[in-house]
Design a protein around this motif. Structure first.
Motif, PDB file in Angstrom:
ATOM      1  N   ARG A 185      19.510  61.501 -24.063  1.00 22.58           N
ATOM      2  CA  ARG A 185      19.318  62.952 -24.235  1.00 22.58           C
ATOM      3  C   ARG A 185      19.930  63.427 -25.547  1.00 22.58           C
ATOM      4  O   ARG A 185      19.334  64.231 -26.268  1.00 22.58           O
ATOM      5  CB  ARG A 185      19.918  63.710 -23.057  1.00 22.58           C
ATOM      6  N   LEU A 186      21.118  62.923 -25.857  1.00 25.35           N
ATOM      7  CA  LEU A 186      21.757  63.288 -27.122  1.00 25.35           C
ATOM      8  C   LEU A 186      20.980  62.753 -28.318  1.00 25.35           C
ATOM      9  O   LEU A 186      20.858  63.422 -29.347  1.00 25.35           O
ATOM     10  CB  LEU A 186      23.197  62.774 -27.154  1.00 25.35           C
ATOM     11  N   TRP A 187      20.450  61.539 -28.190  1.00 26.21           N
ATOM     12  CA  TRP A 187      19.674  60.950 -29.276  1.00 26.21           C
ATOM     13  C   TRP A 187      18.438  61.799 -29.561  1.00 26.21           C
ATOM     14  O   TRP A 187      18.110  62.038 -30.727  1.00 26.21           O
ATOM     15  CB  TRP A 187      19.260  59.508 -28.953  1.00 26.21           C
ATOM     16  N   ILE A 188      17.758  62.271 -28.525  1.00 25.86           N
ATOM     17  CA  ILE A 188      16.567  63.112 -28.722  1.00 25.86           C
ATOM     18  C   ILE A 188      16.937  64.388 -29.470  1.00 25.86           C
ATOM     19  O   ILE A 188      16.249  64.791 -30.417  1.00 25.86           O
ATOM     20  CB  ILE A 188      15.889  63.427 -27.374  1.00 25.86           C
ATOM     21  N   LYS A 189      18.044  65.008 -29.077  1.00 30.02           N
ATOM     22  CA  LYS A 189      18.499  66.220 -29.778  1.00 30.02           C
ATOM     23  C   LYS A 189      18.822  65.912 -31.237  1.00 30.02           C
ATOM     24  O   LYS A 189      18.482  66.678 -32.145  1.00 30.02           O
ATOM     25  CB  LYS A 189      19.724  66.820 -29.084  1.00 30.02           C
ATOM     26  N   TYR A 190      19.503  64.791 -31.463  1.00 26.36           N
ATOM     27  CA  TYR A 190      19.847  64.397 -32.827  1.00 26.36           C
ATOM     28  C   TYR A 190      18.588  64.129 -33.651  1.00 26.36           C
ATOM     29  O   TYR A 190      18.456  64.606 -34.774  1.00 26.36           O
ATOM     30  CB  TYR A 190      20.758  63.173 -32.836  1.00 26.36           C
ATOM     31  N   ARG A 191      17.653  63.354 -33.096  1.00 20.57           N
ATOM     32  CA  ARG A 191      16.416  63.044 -33.821  1.00 20.57           C
ATOM     33  C   ARG A 191      15.692  64.327 -34.213  1.00 20.57           C
ATOM     34  O   ARG A 191      15.281  64.493 -35.364  1.00 20.57           O
ATOM     35  CB  ARG A 191      15.493  62.178 -32.968  1.00 20.57           C
TER      36      ARG A 191
END
Length: 127
Positions: A80-86
């Motif tokens: 979930r954090l990776w999606i926000k970061y991307r």
């Protein structure tokens, strides 16, 4: 007229460098080679992003099933954090100049990051 040719050449060069950096597919490279407008380049990136997003989702589901205990929840949180970061990172990359190259850079960023993340998730469980 010469400025347009130079701008288009620079755009194609920038995009081809982005695509190659991620180890792009032959289909993407063929599409980009034939693309002669920003819209066509965006279409190429969107088409390959769909392929890589499907790959990412499959890898995520496989990696998630392989996790046990708290690692399962950690992977969900990390994803979930990776999606926000991307999304934030690529929005930033896609807003640098205010020109049409921004759209290409932003879509190339999403493609590259999605492909890289799919590889990372695949590597969690091995071949």
């Amino acid at each position: 007229m010469n400025r347009r040719i130079v701008a288009l050449s620079a755009l194609l060069l920038a995009l081809s460098g982005t695509a190659t950096a991620a180890g792009s597919s032959p289909a993407l490279q063929q599409c980009l080679d034939a693309a002669n407008t920003t819209a066509a380049m965006l279409g190429c990136n969107a088409q390959e992003t769909k392929v890589q997003d499907k790959r990412l989702n499959t890898a995520y589901k496989t990696a998630l099933q392989a996790q046990q205990g708290p690692r399962r929840q950690q992977l969900q949180d990390v994803q979930r954090l990776w999606i926000k970061y991307r999304d934030a990172n690529c929005a930033f990359a896609g807003s640098a100049t205010g020109g049409s190259i921004d759209q290409v850079n932003g879509s190339g960023c999403v493609l590259d990051m999605t492909q890289t993340r799919a590889e990372e998730l695949e590597n969690l469980v091995g071949p």
